[in-house]
Design a protein around this motif. Structure first.
Motif, PDB file in Angstrom:
ATOM      1  N   GLU A 103      13.969  80.764   7.560  1.00  0.00           N
ATOM      2  CA  GLU A 103      14.562  79.514   8.026  1.00  0.00           C
ATOM      3  C   GLU A 103      14.653  79.529   9.545  1.00  0.00           C
ATOM      4  N   PRO A 104      14.144  78.496  10.184  1.00  0.00           N
ATOM      5  CA  PRO A 104      14.218  78.462  11.656  1.00  0.00           C
ATOM      6  C   PRO A 104      15.612  78.120  12.156  1.00  0.00           C
ATOM      7  N   VAL A 105      15.878  78.525  13.377  1.00  0.00           N
ATOM      8  CA  VAL A 105      17.095  78.130  14.093  1.00  0.00           C
ATOM      9  C   VAL A 105      16.661  77.261  15.262  1.00  0.00           C
ATOM     10  N   ALA A 106      17.158  76.040  15.323  1.00  0.00           N
ATOM     11  CA  ALA A 106      16.836  75.125  16.414  1.00  0.00           C
ATOM     12  C   ALA A 106      18.024  75.033  17.346  1.00  0.00           C
ATOM     13  N   ARG A 150      16.179  75.497   4.944  1.00  0.00           N
ATOM     14  CA  ARG A 150      16.477  74.426   5.903  1.00  0.00           C
ATOM     15  C   ARG A 150      16.740  74.992   7.293  1.00  0.00           C
ATOM     16  N   THR A 151      16.465  74.187   8.291  1.00  0.00           N
ATOM     17  CA  THR A 151      16.697  74.582   9.678  1.00  0.00           C
ATOM     18  C   THR A 151      18.179  74.491  10.012  1.00  0.00           C
ATOM     19  N   THR A 185      20.640  73.940  12.989  1.00  0.00           N
ATOM     20  CA  THR A 185      20.613  73.399  14.343  1.00  0.00           C
ATOM     21  C   THR A 185      21.899  73.760  15.074  1.00  0.00           C
ATOM     22  N   ALA A 228      13.413  72.136  18.983  1.00  0.00           N
ATOM     23  CA  ALA A 228      13.156  73.517  18.586  1.00  0.00           C
ATOM     24  C   ALA A 228      13.551  74.460  19.687  1.00  0.00           C
TER      25      ALA A 228
END
Length: 342
Positions: free
Chosen positions: A12-15, A192-193, A195, A341
């Motif tokens: 999961e990305p971190v924005a 899910r990202t 944010t 991002a």
């Protein structure tokens, strides 16, 4: 403690949002306006806003009690620039979500004529949106450039890929991001990202939405002020470290880590020091009236006192001058983008 659960491989990305979100700043500034956070440093700002509040703005404020739950739909997640996108997203809130959020608000804080009216009449969101825009224009727009500048340092990358403003309040534990928080909560990202949104008006500890099905967001206090106008040669930077010099770096971190309440073990993990070392610092802070400790069964929880928070405020809130400075000319400015991002 608030825990965000990532997959084992952290897919999961971190924005990281590049600027404060105007809808969150509206909500959190209302908390500051109506509560005691920030102390006397914000009295001039409060007085100026109070004097010009309209009935519609007070209706909005009734949905934003300074402690406890505020409706999630007041801070909608949206892609795009500025206040307009946030208000458009507010107006598109499904009727069921408005009803459920307001029912939760009433259950926690008691009856509210405004909340009841919104539950009965979904079209009343139009008036609420107008109040958001008017309040933003009164309380935030004249200061937005300086607000954005004040959090610029705090949102810079720090340890563990987190913004530097997180300091001791967050740490990675395997695939879990642990954040100091007054309640025990777990959020599973499931791809899910997450944010991260910097905030000028967020106080004490990071916050998030209540509904775990909403897009995951973590709004954090970016409490690293920029030099105020007229100060030179790093004077403000030296003042920001006054508390650390007075208490010692580690003891100042212990006090800061206890703002939202923490156990000895939690402080030890946050600061990567031993529990006996934490206990020594806690004893000193307690003896000087900066911290209290209370036992619940086999857990002892340490909390910074009002005096301790005021002392931390001297470190963090010396940028209240931003709200006292003459308003920027040229009218409201465009607010930043959420969710870029990082």
């Amino acid at each position: 403690m608030l825990r965000f659960h990532f997959s084992d491989d952290r897919r999961e990305p971190v924005a990281s949002a590049p600027a404060p979100d105007p809808m969150w700043e509206v909500l959190l500034s209302l908390h500051l306006l109506l509560g005691a956070a920030g102390g006397t440093a914000y009295e001039r700002w409060r007085a100026g806003v109070y004097a010009r509040m309209t009935p519609g703005m007070w209706a909005l404020a009734s949905l934003a009690p300074p402690t406890g739950y505020s409706p999630d739909f007041l801070t909608p997640y949206c892609e795009g620039d500025g206040l307009d996108r946030g208000i458009d997203a507010l107006l598109r809130t499904p009727r069921r979500r408005v009803h459920d959020d307001l029912a939760h608000l009433i259950a926690e804080h008691g009856g509210s004529g405004v909340a009841g009216g919104l539950m009965r009449d979904g079209s009343a969101l139009t008036g609420l949106a107008r109040a958001v825009r008017s309040y933003y224009g009164l309380a935030l727009a004249p200061h937005w450039d300086r607000i954005d500048a004040a959090v610029a340092v705090g949102r810079a990358p720090g340890g563990g890929g987190l913004p530097v403003a997180f300091g001791p309040h967050a740490q990675w534990r395997g695939g879990v991001l642990e954040v100091a928080y007054p309640d025990e909560r777990d959020v599973w990202l499931r791809g899910r990202t997450l944010t991260l949104v910097p905030s000028f008006f967020c106080r004490r500890y990071p916050i998030t939405v209540l509904d775990p099905e909403l897009p995951p967001v973590l709004v954090y206090p970016a409490h690293v002020p920029a030099d105020p106008p007229g100060r030179r040669d790093g004077t403000a930077a030296r003042e920001r470290h006054a508390l650390a010099r007075l208490l010692g770096h580690t003891r100042a971190q212990v006090l800061e880590g206890a703002v939202a309440g923490s156990t000895t073990g939690e402080l030890a993990r946050l600061l990567d020091i031993s529990e006996p070392t934490v206990s020594v610092h806690v004893a000193v802070l307690r003896d000087t009236g900066l911290m209290t400790s209370s036992r619940n069964r086999n857990r002892v929880r340490h909390v910074a006192t009002d005096q301790g928070r005021r002392l931390l405020g001297d470190l963090a809130d010396d940028f209240a001058h931003i709200l006292d400075a003459p308003p920027a000319r040229g009218g409201p400015v465009a607010a930043g983008r959420r969710g870029a991002a990082g």
